[in-house]
Scaffold this motif. Sequence first.
Motif, short mmCIF file in Angstrom:
data_model
loop_
_atom_site.label_atom_id
_atom_site.label_comp_id
_atom_site.label_asym_id
_atom_site.label_seq_id
_atom_site.Cartn_x
_atom_site.Cartn_y
_atom_site.Cartn_z
N ASP A 204 0.79 -1.18 -0.32
CA ASP A 204 -0.01 0.25 -0.29
C ASP A 204 0.92 1.51 0.10
O ASP A 204 1.79 1.73 1.44
CB ASP A 204 -0.86 -0.02 1.24
N LEU A 206 1.44 5.17 -1.49
CA LEU A 206 1.65 6.60 -2.10
C LEU A 206 2.44 7.21 -3.38
O LEU A 206 3.39 7.53 -2.52
CB LEU A 206 0.43 8.20 -1.83
N GLY A 323 -2.21 15.72 5.39
CA GLY A 323 -2.81 14.34 5.84
C GLY A 323 -4.29 13.21 5.54
O GLY A 323 -4.41 12.24 5.90
N LEU A 324 -3.16 13.25 3.93
CA LEU A 324 -3.09 11.79 3.12
C LEU A 324 -2.34 10.98 3.86
O LEU A 324 -3.20 9.36 3.84
CB LEU A 324 -2.58 12.01 1.86
N SER A 326 -2.33 9.91 7.40
CA SER A 326 -3.21 10.39 8.84
C SER A 326 -4.70 9.38 7.84
O SER A 326 -5.09 8.57 8.89
CB SER A 326 -3.61 11.28 8.60
N PHE A 327 -5.02 9.63 6.70
CA PHE A 327 -6.67 8.95 6.33
C PHE A 327 -5.61 7.47 5.62
O PHE A 327 -6.34 6.38 6.00
CB PHE A 327 -6.20 9.89 4.73
N PHE A 328 -4.24 7.21 4.66
CA PHE A 328 -4.55 6.80 3.53
C PHE A 328 -3.45 5.02 4.67
O PHE A 328 -3.18 3.79 4.12
CB PHE A 328 -3.94 6.54 3.01
N ASN A 329 -2.43 5.73 5.94
CA ASN A 329 -1.53 4.68 6.53
C ASN A 329 -1.07 4.52 5.81
O ASN A 329 -1.06 3.20 5.30
CB ASN A 329 -2.37 3.95 7.63
N PRO A 330 -0.23 4.87 4.99
CA PRO A 330 0.53 3.83 3.14
C PRO A 330 2.20 3.51 3.77
O PRO A 330 2.23 3.93 5.65
CB PRO A 330 0.94 4.86 2.59
N GLY A 331 2.21 2.71 3.73
CA GLY A 331 3.93 1.57 4.27
C GLY A 331 4.65 2.31 3.57
O GLY A 331 6.02 2.23 3.74
N ARG A 356 5.64 15.91 11.12
CA ARG A 356 4.99 17.05 12.23
C ARG A 356 3.42 16.88 12.68
O ARG A 356 3.32 16.98 12.98
CB ARG A 356 5.42 18.80 12.47
N THR A 357 2.79 17.27 11.72
CA THR A 357 1.29 17.08 11.85
C THR A 357 0.66 15.81 11.53
O THR A 357 -0.45 15.33 11.89
CB THR A 357 1.08 18.22 10.51
N LEU A 359 -0.35 11.64 12.38
CA LEU A 359 -1.02 10.73 12.84
C LEU A 359 0.65 10.21 13.33
O LEU A 359 0.95 9.61 12.38
CB LEU A 359 -1.73 10.00 13.03
N LEU A 361 0.99 7.00 14.94
CA LEU A 361 0.72 5.80 14.39
C LEU A 361 1.16 5.32 12.99
O LEU A 361 1.53 4.22 11.98
CB LEU A 361 -0.29 5.55 15.01
N ALA A 362 1.13 6.53 12.18
CA ALA A 362 0.62 6.59 10.58
C ALA A 362 2.86 6.48 10.08
O ALA A 362 2.33 6.37 8.64
CB ALA A 362 -0.28 7.34 9.69
N TYR B 225 -10.62 -1.27 4.06
CA TYR B 225 -8.90 -1.16 4.07
C TYR B 225 -8.53 -0.39 5.09
O TYR B 225 -8.87 0.72 5.87
CB TYR B 225 -9.20 0.42 3.02
N THR B 228 -1.76 0.49 6.46
CA THR B 228 -0.45 -0.25 6.88
C THR B 228 -0.16 -0.56 8.36
O THR B 228 0.56 -1.88 8.63
CB THR B 228 1.15 0.40 6.11
N THR B 229 -0.41 0.30 9.36
CA THR B 229 -0.25 -0.13 11.00
C THR B 229 -1.63 -0.14 10.77
O THR B 229 -1.90 0.11 12.68
CB THR B 229 0.47 0.83 11.41
N SER B 231 -4.43 2.37 10.99
CA SER B 231 -4.43 3.60 11.62
C SER B 231 -5.09 4.17 10.45
O SER B 231 -5.79 5.41 10.46
CB SER B 231 -3.34 4.21 12.35
N ALA B 232 -5.58 3.38 9.17
CA ALA B 232 -6.22 4.36 8.54
C ALA B 232 -7.61 4.89 8.60
O ALA B 232 -8.03 4.41 8.89
CB ALA B 232 -6.16 3.26 6.90
N GLY B 233 -7.69 6.01 7.98
CA GLY B 233 -9.36 6.30 8.52
C GLY B 233 -9.60 7.47 9.72
O GLY B 233 -10.26 8.04 9.47
N ASP B 234 -8.24 8.17 10.11
CA ASP B 234 -8.00 8.61 11.31
C ASP B 234 -8.05 9.78 11.26
O ASP B 234 -6.79 10.67 11.20
CB ASP B 234 -6.35 8.08 12.59
N ILE B 235 -8.95 10.36 10.35
CA ILE B 235 -9.13 12.17 9.86
C ILE B 235 -9.26 13.25 10.90
O ILE B 235 -8.94 14.06 10.90
CB ILE B 235 -10.23 12.15 8.94
N ILE B 238 -6.38 15.70 10.82
CA ILE B 238 -5.85 16.51 9.51
C ILE B 238 -6.51 18.21 10.09
O ILE B 238 -7.29 18.08 11.03
CB ILE B 238 -6.63 15.72 8.52
N ASN B 251 -0.82 19.18 19.08
CA ASN B 251 -1.22 19.81 17.55
C ASN B 251 -1.85 21.08 17.16
O ASN B 251 -3.19 21.16 18.37
CB ASN B 251 -1.10 19.86 15.97
#
Lengths: 394, 394
Positions: A204, A206, A323-324, A326-331, A356-357, A359, A361-362, B225, B228-229, B231-235, B238, B251
Motif C-alpha cells: 500500500d 502513495l 492529511g493523506l 493520516s487518512f491512508f496510512n501508507p507503507g 510534524r502533523t 498521526l 502511528l501512521a 481498507y 499499513t499499521t 490506522s487508516a481513516g484516522d482523519i 487533519i 498540534n
Amino acid sequence: MTARPANAHQAQLLRLLRDGGPNSRAQLGDQVDLSRSKLAVEVDRLLETGLVVADGLAASRGGRRSHNIRLAPALRFLGVDIGATSVDVAVTNAELEVLGHLNHPMDVREGPVAVFEQALAMAAKLRASGLAEDGFDGAGIGVPGPVRFPEGVPVAPPIMPGWDGFPVREALSQELGCPVMVDNDVNLMAMGEQHAGVARSVADYLCVKIGTGIGCGIVVGGEVYRGTTGSAGDIGHIQVVPDGRACACGNRGCLEAHFSGAALARDAEDAARAGRSDELARRLEEAGRLTAVDVAAGAAAGDATSLALIREGGNHVGQVIAGLVSFFNPGLVVIGGGVTGLGHNLLAAVRTQVYRTSLPLATGNLPIVLGELGAAAGVIGAARLISDHLFSPA
Amino acid sequence: MTARPANAHQAQLLRLLRDGGPNSRAQLGDQVDLSRSKLAVEVDRLLETGLVVADGLAASRGGRRSHNIRLAPALRFLGVDIGATSVDVAVTNAELEVLGHLNHPMDVREGPVAVFEQALAMAAKLRASGLAEDGFDGAGIGVPGPVRFPEGVPVAPPIMPGWDGFPVREALSQELGCPVMVDNDVNLMAMGEQHAGVARSVADYLCVKIGTGIGCGIVVGGEVYRGTTGSAGDIGHIQVVPDGRACACGNRGCLEAHFSGAALARDAEDAARAGRSDELARRLEEAGRLTAVDVAAGAAAGDATSLALIREGGNHVGQVIAGLVSFFNPGLVVIGGGVTGLGHNLLAAVRTQVYRTSLPLATGNLPIVLGELGAAAGVIGAARLISDHLFSPA
C-alpha cells in the motif's frame, strides 16, 4: 502476439516470469499453489503458445536438472508517457527492461492528433533501429489527466483541451496493430516505481508526481486504485490556503495554484522581476523564462530566494501529504516528477510537515523518498499496464 | 460452532446464504462459478458440517422442485460496539439480523477490565433471555481507536488510556469460549452500513463517523481498507485551520479540535455562558452540561447560534471530506455517529463544501447521505466481521 493465457494459473506463471526473470520449473512450483503434475501441464501449454520458451539448464537442486523457463525473448512492449510538456516513448522486452527510450518536448495542448503523430514517429524510429523488428505485442499509454478505464478515453482533462473523449485506446490500437491500454500518467509512474524502482514489495503506497501539475498514484494491495470515475489521486485541487491564490479550476487556494512546476516557475519569475534574487534575474535575462530547473540550480548556487521558494512549496505539498498519510496510512510515500530536481531541499520540507502533523502511528515506520527511475518510471509503468492486461486470462 | 468451510467455494456459499438468505441450489448455482455436480458436492459437505440446513421446498423453476438451503437457524453471533461514552451489545442470527440489542452508558476511560465486565454482563443478559441458548458461535468487537489487525490489540489509542496493548481478542475469546475478532469502531460502522444499510452494493466508499471524535471507514472493492499499521481513516487530526485551536494531540487546528461531539458540546457551553444563546443557556442551567443533542434541539427550536455552530462544524468536516473525495473518488459518502442527530443542517453544510471545492469529475454522481442504521451499524458490522472470519477457509 495473439496468444493469451487460458486460465488464472497460466496468467500467474507469466507474471512470475515477467517479475522474476527466467526460472526453473521447481522454482516456479515454489511460488504457485499447484501440484507438480498440474504445473507441468500448464507450463507445457504455455510453451505450446510460444509465450514462454525453454532456456538453458537450471541450477541443480538435487535430482535431474531441468531447463529454465522464460518469457519469449522476441516479445516487445511499447510504453508511451505523454506529459504536459514532453513525450517519452520506450521499447521493453517481456521482463519490462527498457531496450530503447526517446524523449521529445511537446505541448500536450497541441491536441491528440499532433501528439500521437509525434509518439508514433518515435515508436517507428525505435522499431527501425532493430529493437522491435516484428512490431509491438502491446502498448501502454499514459496521459496527464483522468481516464475512463478500461475504455481508455480521457475525461474532462483540465490541462488537455481537445482531448476530452478522444478514443485513445481504439485509435492507437488501430495504428499500432496491437492491444493498447490507457491510464493516467501518475498511475503509470506508481506502477513503474513498483515494478523496477523504489516501491518494490510495498503493498500500500502513495506516489506523488509533481510536474507541471500535481497528482497522486494510489496503490492498494499491489494494485492501482483508480476510484469510482477514474479520478482518484487528483490532489492538485485540494485546498491548502484558505482564500488563497485563484486557481484555473475556479476555486482559491488549491495546492496546484501554490505549488507545482508551473506555479514555481511563475513565482521564480516574479521574484526575479521584483529584484528579490540576482541569481534568478540573471537566469531570466539569459533564457527569457524560468523553470523548476532554474530554481534548483539557484538553490544549489546558494540563492536564498530559490531555497525559500522550494521550502515554501514543500510545506504546501507536505501539508496535503500529511492529511493523506493520516487518512491512508501508507507503507511508503514516493515523490516523483519534474520537480524532483529540487531534490533533498524539497524532500526535507515535505518530511518536516508530514512528521510534524500526521498521526505518529501512521508515520512510525513511514519512509518518504524520491522516485528512483526518473523519466523511465512512466514508460516502464506503461509497459507494465499492457503486460498486466495481456498476462490475464482472455 | 466448530466447523469452518473447507475451501473457498464453501466459504463463498456461506457468505451468499448470509447476505441473501435462504436460497435454492439452482439460485446458488447462478451465483458461483461451479459445475452443477461440484456445487452439489460442496452443498452436501456443508450440510454434513451442520453449518447449513435444508429448509422447505424452493419455488419451482421447472423440473423437480428442490429444497431451499439456509444457514443453521441456531447460529448466533455477538456484536459489541464500544464507543467513547457507551457500550452497545447485540445478538444476531447467521444472516446478521439483530435479535436483541442493549445499550449502556459507559466511559471508555474506565479501562478494558471494567468495560468488558459491563459488556459481558450485557451479553449474559441477552443470552439468558433465550436469544442464544447454546452460547455464541463467534463475537466481533469494536473499539474507538486504532487496532493491530488481526491480532486484535488496540495500539496507542488516544482517547483510551489503559487500553494500549490490551489483548482484547485473546481475553474475550477465553471469556466467551468462541472465536473473536476486533476492529476499529469506525470500520465496523462502515461494514454495518454496507451489509444492511445505505451502502449496499457500493464497491468503494467512505463512512465518516462523527461522535466524541471523528474517524473514517474506507471500503475498497467491498473490503475494509485498514492501512499499513491499522490506522487508516484516522482523519480527526487533519489540519483544518492553520494555527487554529490547540488539540489534545499536541498540534493546532486539527479537525477534532474544531468539530466533533466533544468540541461541539464545548462550543455550545461557551456560547451559553457568553450570553449568545438563551436557548442553550436555559438547557445548560437545566442539565449542568450540554451535548450535541442540545445543539440539535436548539437548532430545531430556531436558535440561530445552535444553527451557526452546526453550519460551522459542517464546514470544517466538509473541508476535510472535500479533499478526501478528490483523493479517493468514492462512489458514496456516508455520515454516521452521534452527531447525525444534527441531521440535514449538518449534511447541507458538508455537501456545500464538497460540491463547491472537490473536483467536479469526482462529485458528478456522488451521493453524500446520512447512515441508515444508527447505533445498529456498529453491532451489525461487528457480527459481519466475525462471520467474515468464520466463513473463510480455516
